[in-house]
Each structure stands twice: as structure tokens, then as C-alpha cells.
Design a protein around this motif. Structure first.
Motif, PDB file in Angstrom:
ATOM      1  N   ASN A 181      98.546  30.622  91.022  1.00 52.39           N
ATOM      2  CA  ASN A 181      99.154  31.481  92.028  1.00 52.39           C
ATOM      3  C   ASN A 181     100.242  32.289  91.313  1.00 52.39           C
ATOM      4  OD1 ASN A 181     100.103  32.487  94.452  1.00 52.39           O
ATOM      5  ND2 ASN A 181     100.034  30.500  95.479  1.00 52.39           N
ATOM      6  N   CYS A 236     104.583  27.056  94.893  1.00 53.03           N
ATOM      7  CA  CYS A 236     105.759  26.181  94.940  1.00 53.03           C
ATOM      8  C   CYS A 236     107.045  26.955  94.743  1.00 53.03           C
ATOM      9  CB  CYS A 236     105.700  25.160  93.812  1.00 53.03           C
ATOM     10  SG  CYS A 236     104.149  24.340  93.671  1.00 53.03           S
ATOM     11  N   MET A 238     103.696  16.983  96.210  1.00 47.68           N
ATOM     12  CA  MET A 238     103.260  18.036  95.297  1.00 47.68           C
ATOM     13  C   MET A 238     104.064  19.303  95.517  1.00 47.68           C
ATOM     14  SD  MET A 238      99.222  18.638  94.903  1.00 47.68           S
ATOM     15  CE  MET A 238      98.241  17.240  94.389  1.00 47.68           C
ATOM     16  N   GLY A 239     105.147  19.180  96.264  1.00 51.07           N
ATOM     17  CA  GLY A 239     106.010  20.336  96.468  1.00 51.07           C
ATOM     18  C   GLY A 239     106.971  20.464  95.297  1.00 51.07           C
ATOM     19  N   GLU A 281     109.731  16.970  90.368  1.00 48.98           N
ATOM     20  CA  GLU A 281     108.865  16.026  89.663  1.00 48.98           C
ATOM     21  C   GLU A 281     109.129  14.644  90.251  1.00 48.98           C
ATOM     22  OE1 GLU A 281     106.295  15.721  87.571  1.00 48.98           O
ATOM     23  OE2 GLU A 281     106.675  13.585  87.783  1.00 48.98           O
ATOM     24  N   PRO A 282     108.172  14.137  91.057  1.00 49.02           N
ATOM     25  CA  PRO A 282     108.431  12.879  91.768  1.00 49.02           C
ATOM     26  C   PRO A 282     108.779  11.707  90.841  1.00 49.02           C
ATOM     27  CG  PRO A 282     106.147  13.640  92.110  1.00 49.02           C
ATOM     28  CD  PRO A 282     106.891  14.741  91.435  1.00 49.02           C
ATOM     29  N   GLU A 297      94.631  17.805  87.598  1.00 44.48           N
ATOM     30  CA  GLU A 297      94.809  19.159  88.112  1.00 44.48           C
ATOM     31  C   GLU A 297      94.811  20.130  86.936  1.00 44.48           C
ATOM     32  OE1 GLU A 297      97.886  19.060  91.580  1.00 44.48           O
ATOM     33  OE2 GLU A 297      98.196  17.416  90.193  1.00 44.48           O
ATOM     34  N   SER A 304     101.763  13.679  92.628  1.00 46.61           N
ATOM     35  CA  SER A 304     101.374  14.528  91.504  1.00 46.61           C
ATOM     36  C   SER A 304     102.481  14.539  90.454  1.00 46.61           C
ATOM     37  CB  SER A 304     101.128  15.946  92.026  1.00 46.61           C
ATOM     38  OG  SER A 304     100.787  16.810  90.977  1.00 46.61           O
ATOM     39  N   THR A 305     102.108  14.353  89.194  1.00 47.45           N
ATOM     40  CA  THR A 305     103.109  14.341  88.123  1.00 47.45           C
ATOM     41  C   THR A 305     102.706  15.271  86.986  1.00 47.45           C
ATOM     42  OG1 THR A 305     104.275  12.963  86.507  1.00 47.45           O
ATOM     43  CG2 THR A 305     102.026  12.304  87.040  1.00 47.45           C
ATOM     44  N   CYS A 306     103.718  15.810  86.312  1.00 49.18           N
ATOM     45  CA  CYS A 306     103.448  16.624  85.130  1.00 49.18           C
ATOM     46  C   CYS A 306     103.128  15.727  83.935  1.00 49.18           C
ATOM     47  CB  CYS A 306     104.630  17.535  84.835  1.00 49.18           C
ATOM     48  SG  CYS A 306     106.108  16.621  84.387  1.00 49.18           S
ATOM     49  N   ILE A 360      92.633  24.766  90.008  1.00 48.63           N
ATOM     50  CA  ILE A 360      93.512  25.538  90.893  1.00 48.63           C
ATOM     51  C   ILE A 360      93.646  26.952  90.327  1.00 48.63           C
ATOM     52  CG2 ILE A 360      95.782  25.592  91.994  1.00 48.63           C
ATOM     53  CD1 ILE A 360      96.229  22.735  90.766  1.00 48.63           C
ATOM     54  N   PRO A 361      93.103  27.952  91.028  1.00 53.87           N
ATOM     55  CA  PRO A 361      93.347  29.319  90.557  1.00 53.87           C
ATOM     56  C   PRO A 361      94.857  29.558  90.580  1.00 53.87           C
ATOM     57  CG  PRO A 361      91.740  29.251  92.355  1.00 53.87           C
ATOM     58  CD  PRO A 361      92.369  27.898  92.290  1.00 53.87           C
ATOM     59  N   SER A 420      98.981  16.673  86.401  1.00 54.33           N
ATOM     60  CA  SER A 420      98.900  18.105  86.123  1.00 54.33           C
ATOM     61  C   SER A 420      98.638  18.281  84.635  1.00 54.33           C
ATOM     62  CB  SER A 420     100.214  18.793  86.523  1.00 54.33           C
ATOM     63  OG  SER A 420     100.428  18.593  87.898  1.00 54.33           O
ATOM     64  N   HIS A 446      96.334  20.864  83.005  1.00 54.30           N
ATOM     65  CA  HIS A 446      96.377  22.319  82.749  1.00 54.30           C
ATOM     66  C   HIS A 446      95.886  22.784  81.381  1.00 54.30           C
ATOM     67  CE1 HIS A 446      98.221  22.348  86.585  1.00 54.30           C
ATOM     68  NE2 HIS A 446      99.459  22.164  86.207  1.00 54.30           N
ATOM     69  N   PHE A 475     104.505  28.485  84.578  1.00 53.34           N
ATOM     70  CA  PHE A 475     103.895  29.263  85.678  1.00 53.34           C
ATOM     71  C   PHE A 475     104.517  28.940  87.032  1.00 53.34           C
ATOM     72  CE2 PHE A 475     101.683  25.549  84.174  1.00 53.34           C
ATOM     73  CZ  PHE A 475     101.833  24.713  85.258  1.00 53.34           C
ATOM     74  N   CYS A 476     105.524  28.065  87.053  1.00 50.10           N
ATOM     75  CA  CYS A 476     105.998  27.493  88.323  1.00 50.10           C
ATOM     76  C   CYS A 476     107.327  28.090  88.758  1.00 50.10           C
ATOM     77  CB  CYS A 476     106.126  25.979  88.174  1.00 50.10           C
ATOM     78  SG  CYS A 476     106.688  25.166  89.671  1.00 50.10           S
TER      79      CYS A 476
HETATM   80  N1  SAH Z   1     105.955  18.093  89.289  1.00 48.40           N
HETATM   81  C1  SAH Z   1     104.718  17.638  89.819  1.00 48.40           C
HETATM   82  C2  SAH Z   1     104.486  18.000  91.271  1.00 48.40           C
HETATM   83  C3  SAH Z   1     104.901  19.363  91.742  1.00 48.40           C
HETATM   84  S1  SAH Z   1     103.939  20.720  91.206  1.00 48.40           S
HETATM   85  C4  SAH Z   1     103.565  18.110  88.949  1.00 48.40           C
HETATM   86  O1  SAH Z   1     103.808  18.786  87.963  1.00 48.40           O
HETATM   87  O2  SAH Z   1     102.432  17.744  89.212  1.00 48.40           O
HETATM   88  C5  SAH Z   1     102.407  20.567  92.040  1.00 48.40           C
HETATM   89  C6  SAH Z   1     101.235  21.216  91.347  1.00 48.40           C
HETATM   90  O3  SAH Z   1     101.295  22.652  91.472  1.00 48.40           O
HETATM   91  C7  SAH Z   1     101.186  20.944  89.844  1.00 48.40           C
HETATM   92  O4  SAH Z   1      99.871  20.703  89.451  1.00 48.40           O
HETATM   93  C8  SAH Z   1     101.708  22.245  89.286  1.00 48.40           C
HETATM   94  O5  SAH Z   1     101.361  22.371  87.943  1.00 48.40           O
HETATM   95  C9  SAH Z   1     101.079  23.235  90.215  1.00 48.40           C
HETATM   96  N2  SAH Z   1     101.650  24.572  90.205  1.00 48.40           N
HETATM   97  C10 SAH Z   1     102.954  24.935  90.095  1.00 48.40           C
HETATM   98  N3  SAH Z   1     103.085  26.266  90.130  1.00 48.40           N
HETATM   99  C11 SAH Z   1     101.850  26.770  90.298  1.00 48.40           C
HETATM  100  C12 SAH Z   1     101.320  28.088  90.409  1.00 48.40           C
HETATM  101  N4  SAH Z   1     102.116  29.153  90.352  1.00 48.40           N
HETATM  102  N5  SAH Z   1      99.984  28.213  90.562  1.00 48.40           N
HETATM  103  C13 SAH Z   1      99.178  27.133  90.618  1.00 48.40           C
HETATM  104  N6  SAH Z   1      99.617  25.867  90.522  1.00 48.40           N
HETATM  105  C14 SAH Z   1     100.936  25.687  90.354  1.00 48.40           C
END
Ligand code: SAH
Length: 343
Positions: A289, A332, A155-156, A159-160, A255, A190-192, A286-287, A213, A215, A117-118
Motif C-alpha cells: 500500500n 498502517c 497487526m495495526g 510491534e506487538p 506475510e 503479526s511480528t517483524c 500483500i500488494p 512479516s 517480505h 514501506f510503513c
Molecule cells: N510490527 C508487526 C505488526 C504491524 S505491521 C509486523 O511487522 O508484522 C502489519 C503488517 O503490515 C506487516 O506485515 C507489515 O509489514 C505490513 N505493512 C506495513 N506497511 C505496509 C504497507 N504500506 N503496505 C503493505 N503492508 C504493509
């Protein structure tokens, strides 16, 4: 050339020694960079010209350039696109909250984690950021807004924990009392879910917040959204989260991006509930995006509320993330992609 803004004060003292300079020069230079946030050696006006010349011959100086900025008419959130020394670009977001200003920084240019979704991962990873390049996103925004930043979220884009050593160096520098001195408790990473790195981070015993994260609460559903789920199971993630809490006393944030028809049903909420029940944690819904390259659709408000209520009724700390800057390419990597497409 070595990157002078990524040195700790101790390392900089050692560098000055090697250059045959007095140790107090290190403190002066460090202050210029990390407290006064100057943008080059020529602004370090209490250093002799000869030393400034020597420094610019020996070291590179990270200073991000603003390419563009979008400000939300809805809530004042600002999204910046910055250019790095090699011409690559990263995004950072500035948000105003009641409790203070927050900046969301990128840790890499692009990302190789492949979450479905990113937008940040669509073109893969270009490179990791240096500690100074993570710091300078915050320094530039401090200068551009003229406001103090009290919270940082990593969280930008990126992957930190895939840039682990530079992340740790960044955390050392941003919390340093001789720099911006942001408290560890005001920082979220924030990490996956890179389990091995999460364990290493736990052993550092920092007071930062770790956000995972998640999900999806089952391996099967998680694998559909996140390739990293093929490497680490949900059970392994829960183990390492418990370990993180044990070592640091900091509760984990989970998250959970709600995607219509994918992970937002009552059954999904039930699975998440059984996973986190009894844990000291916080669930952030998180709805999703939506990004134009994929067909994911945001859950309906009634589904989001029902999902939240199921968790809340059972004693879980749960919040729905307020959407900031919906009108400004909020998700993002969207601003960077749009800019690249125009070039
Ligand atoms: N790689 C790290 C940090 C960057 S992503 C991680 O995965 O946590 C930051 C957060 O935004 C993560 O929870 C990610 O899953 C979420 N994210 C990414 N794209 C998104 C989208 N389109 N809608 C909602 N959340 C999203």
C-alpha cells in the motif's frame, strides 16, 4: 494510579482483599468492565457509591475516545482513530467478513522497527500500549458497531513482541471466559521477526496464529526493507518458526508485501519457494500500500498473479490479501499521521 482494566480476575480479587472489600465485588467489577464494557465507575450501578468513589480514587480507568471514523464506501471497512488517556492517538480497523467481524488493533503508539514501506514507524516509537488500551480498542468498536467481534488481529501500528508482557496480558484478558471470550484460534499476532520473543511465545503454547512479516527470502533483500534483518537472519527466523510449530502445532503465516521491482520477480518467488517448501505454513501476499513519504510502488497484477502461481503450483498454501478499505487511508498509520499533520 494503577490501571484497573489490566488486572486479571485473580489480581482484582487480591486488590479487593487489600481494600477490605468482599471477594464477590471483584467479579462484579470485572463483569462491568470486560463483559458489559462500561466506560467508567459511575456506570457500575450495583456497587455502593462509597465503593465507586474509593475505586476512582485508587485506580485509573482506561476508556478510549473516538476522535474520528472513516467508513469505506467499497466494503464497509471502518477505520477508527482513538485518543488515549494522555492524549496520544491510535488507529484500529473494523472489517466485516463472511466468517464474522474482525478488528485489527494497534499495540504501540508509533513503532521503532523502521520498516521502509510503513507509515507507522516514520516518527519512531512514542510508547507501548497497556493491556487495557489494546482491549479497549475492541470494546469500543463492539459498542460503536453494536456487533460481536469474533476475530482479532494484532497487526495495526506497533510491534506487538516489542511490548511482550502487555501483549500476553491482553491475550489472557481477551480470551477469558469472564470477558469477551474470543477463542485463541481466532487471534493473529503479526511480528517483524523478533526471534527471542517468538521463542518465548512458542513456549507459552497458545493456539493463536503467529504471522511473520517476511517480505524477502534472502538476508540481503530483507535488509533493504527491514532494519530488523540486521539483527536476525532469515535462517534464524526459519528455525524459530519450526520451533513455534513444534510447540503449538499451529502453522505459521508468512506475510510478503509485494513491491514493484524490489521483491516481486519470478526469481524472488523461487527464493521464497525454496525457503518455505515442505513447511506447514500459509503465505499471504500483500500488494504494498504506497505511502506518500516513500517511493514504493505496488506490483502489477500480472506480477502478483505470476508470483502466486509459482508458489501454488509447488504445493504452497498461498493467498493474495484482499485489500479492504482502499479508499480510507488503509495503510498502517496513515490516518493518525494525517490527523497529526492537521493539528
Ligand atoms: N510490527 C508487526 C505488526 C504491524 S505491521 C509486523 O511487522 O508484522 C502489519 C503488517 O503490515 C506487516 O506485515 C507489515 O509489514 C505490513 N505493512 C506495513 N506497511 C505496509 C504497507 N504500506 N503496505 C503493505 N503492508 C504493509
Amino acid at each position: 494510579m494503577q490501571d484497573i482494566k489490566s488486572f486479571t480476575l485473580e489480581e482484582l480479587k487480591r486488590e479487593m482483599e487489600l481494600l477490605g472489600e468482599k471477594p464477590f465485588r471483584a467479579k462484579q467489577i470485572y463483569q462491568w468492565m470486560h463483559e458489559k464494557l462500561v466506560r467508567g465507575f459511575d456506570e457500575m450501578t450495583n456497587l455502593p457509591l462509597s465503593l465507586r468513589d474509593k475505586l476512582s480514587e485508587k485506580y485509573s480507568f482506561t476508556s478510549l475516545k473516538q476522535v474520528c471514523m472513516q467508513e469505506s464506501a467499497l466494503d464497509g471497512t471502518r477505520k477508527y482513530l482513538f485518543e488515549l488517556g494522555d492524549g496520544k492517538m491510535v488507529e484500529s480497523v473494523f472489517m466485516r467478513y463472511k466468517h464474522g467481524n474482525s478488528v485489527c488493533i494497534s499495540s504501540q503508539v508509533g513503532c521503532r522497527m523502521g520498516c521502509a514501506f510503513c507509515a507507522s514507524t516514520l516518527d519512531g516509537l512514542e510508547r507501548s500500549l497497556l493491556p487495557s488500551e489494546m482491549l479497549d480498542q475492541i470494546y469500543r468498536i463492539t459498542l460503536l458497531t453494536g456487533e460481536r467481534i469474533s476475530n482479532v488481529v494484532v497487526m495495526g501500528t506497533g510491534e506487538p513482541l516489542d511490548n511482550y508482557d502487555n501483549l500476553l496480558k491482553f491475550l489472557t484478558l481477551i480470551t477469558d471466559e469472564n470477558g469477551l471470550h474470543i477463542s485463541q484460534r481466532s487471534i493473529t499476532v503479526s511480528t517483524c521477526g523478533l526471534v527471542d520473543k517468538m521463542r518465548l511465545l512458542a513456549d507459552e503454547k497458545l493456539q493463536i496464529t503467529l504471522a511473520l512479516s517476511l517480505h524477502a527470502a534472502t538476508d540481503e533483500k530483507r535488509k533493504k526493507l527491514m532494519p530488523v534483518a540486521n539483527k536476525y537472519s532469515v535462517a534464524e527466523l526459519m528455525d524459530v518458526c519450526a520451533y513455534y510449530f513444534e510447540k503449538t502445532g499451529r502453522r505459521i503465516t508468512f506475510e510478503y508485501a509485494l513491491v514493484s521491482g524490489v521483491n516481486d520477480k519470478q526469481e524472488d518467488a523461487g527464493e521464497l519457494l525454496s525457503l518455505v517448501k515442505g513447511m506447514n505454513c500459509h503465505v499471504n501476499l500483500i500488494p504494498v500500500n504506497p505511502i506518500k513519504e516513500r517511493n514504493f510502488v505496488q506490483s502489477e497484477a500480472s506480477f502478483i498473479d505470476a508470483f502466486k502461481n509459482k508458489l501454488a503450483k509447488n504445493g504452497i498454501n498461498v493467498t493474495i490479501r484482499r485489500e479492504m478499505g482502499r479508499d480510507i487511508d488503509g495503510a498502517c498509520g496513515q490516518l493518525r499521521r494525517r490527523h497529526k499533520a492537521l493539528q
